[in-house]
Write an enzyme that holds these catalytic residues in place. Structure first.
Site, PDB file in Angstrom:
ATOM      1  N   VAL A 139       0.895  -1.121   0.018  1.00 51.26           N
ATOM      2  CA  VAL A 139      -0.082  -0.020   0.105  1.00 51.26           C
ATOM      3  C   VAL A 139       0.912   1.191   0.076  1.00 51.26           C
ATOM      4  O   VAL A 139       1.466   1.502   0.979  1.00 51.26           O
ATOM      5  CB  VAL A 139      -1.065  -0.011   1.167  1.00 51.26           C
ATOM      6  CG1 VAL A 139      -2.022   1.191   1.176  1.00 51.26           C
ATOM      7  CG2 VAL A 139      -1.800  -1.316   1.300  1.00 51.26           C
ATOM      8  N   ASP A 140       1.059   1.915  -1.187  1.00 52.82           N
ATOM      9  CA  ASP A 140       1.698   3.143  -1.373  1.00 52.82           C
ATOM     10  C   ASP A 140       0.920   4.126  -0.686  1.00 52.82           C
ATOM     11  O   ASP A 140      -0.289   4.109  -1.145  1.00 52.82           O
ATOM     12  CB  ASP A 140       2.044   3.425  -2.480  1.00 52.82           C
ATOM     13  CG  ASP A 140       3.386   2.526  -3.368  1.00 52.82           C
ATOM     14  OD1 ASP A 140       4.024   2.067  -2.366  1.00 52.82           O
ATOM     15  OD2 ASP A 140       3.359   2.176  -4.407  1.00 52.82           O
ATOM     16  N   VAL A 141       1.240   4.958   0.086  1.00 50.18           N
ATOM     17  CA  VAL A 141       0.614   6.289   0.880  1.00 50.18           C
ATOM     18  C   VAL A 141       1.201   7.672   0.475  1.00 50.18           C
ATOM     19  O   VAL A 141       2.300   7.614   0.592  1.00 50.18           O
ATOM     20  CB  VAL A 141       0.429   5.850   2.346  1.00 50.18           C
ATOM     21  CG1 VAL A 141      -0.252   6.821   2.770  1.00 50.18           C
ATOM     22  CG2 VAL A 141       0.037   4.463   2.505  1.00 50.18           C
TER      23      VAL A 141
END
Length: 266
Positions: A139-141
């Site tokens: 999960v890139d945030v």
């Protein structure tokens, strides 16, 4: 007590090890195979190897006669033969065949982001085919309007899900592990985002890898002391210091962090 895993990430672009800054501005660092071998020898608990090749190829240094293949899969096979620790592989995974191609060349797990957004059912299909223990959901945030948002496609597309709902969707549908990567801090060496770390720790019930911003050994210590996250990943930090993993684990061990005791050169 679970041991804290120290996990270097190797970023691959067209045959080379590279550094990134906020998912852009690639910088040539060397060759991935020998780097993986060194990181393994220095005491890494796992390695993450990610293909981020895109756009134009790098201007290569003329003083290094690198004859290695540009093929990511060729490098993966070679690295898997050089190291004796778990290997997670990501980048450009769109089909079940892509996953299989990586597993049969020595990967223990695959890490996937974009395809889970493009095809929400892919996480179910992948975990059913290969087992949830083989599937790590990345999960890139990014922070947008003061809100942490999941992003994909190299950080250029924003998810329709909010962060909590997306994490819950992934874990409820087969992901065996979650990797959180802070795009805003990537390559900055400014330290981990403790607020984000605490937030995701409160959401995730499955194993969690936290990444993005490591600048020095104290950043790892602070992250663990404040959150008790037990898998911490870095990329650039490990590339600029000889025996980097060993020295980091030695510091953490002396500070009573439950890492596997480092024995390199002892």
């Amino acid at each position: 007590m679970l041991k804290v895993r120290i996990i270097p990430a190797i970023l691959f672009s067209y045959g080379w090890l590279v550094q990134t800054y906020k998912f852009d501005n690639f910088r040539f660092l060397g060759t991935p195979d020998k780097t993986a071998e060194r990181l393994s020898a220095w005491g890494s608990d796992e390695l993450i190897f990610i293909d981020i090749s895109r756009g134009r190829k790098l201007q290569l240094r003329t003083d290094i006669k690198n004859k290695s293949s540009l093929s990511f899969l060729n490098h993966l096979k070679k690295i898997s033969e050089l190291i004796n620790i778990p290997l997670t592989v990501g980048g450009k995974i769109k089909t079940l065949k892509n996953i299989n191609d990586r597993l049969i060349r020595g990967a223990d797990k695959v890490v996937i982001n974009s395809q889970f957004h493009i095809d929400n059912n892919f996480v179910k299909k992948a975990s059913k085919e290969f087992g949830s223990q083989s599937i790590v959901a990345c999960v890139d945030v990014k922070k947008i309007n003061n809100t942490y948002c999941p992003v994909y496609n190299s950080g250029t597309e924003v998810s329709n899900y909010n962060l909590k709902d997306w994490i819950n969707y992934l874990t409820e549908n087969g992901a065996g592990e979650i990797m959180i990567n802070n795009v805003d801090l990537d390559g900055t060496l400014k330290g981990f985002d403790l607020k984000l770390a605490k937030l995701v720790k409160s959401i995730i019930k499955k194993p969690l890898i936290f990444c993005g911003g490591a600048g020095n050994a104290k950043d790892f210590l602070k992250l663990y002391k404040k959150t008790k996250i037990n898998a911490i990943c870095g990329a650039n930090f490990f590339n600029y210091h000889e025996q980097s993993v060993y020295l980091l684990k030695n510091l953490l061990y002396k500070k009573s962090v439950p890492v596997r005791r480092p024995y390199f050169y002892e």
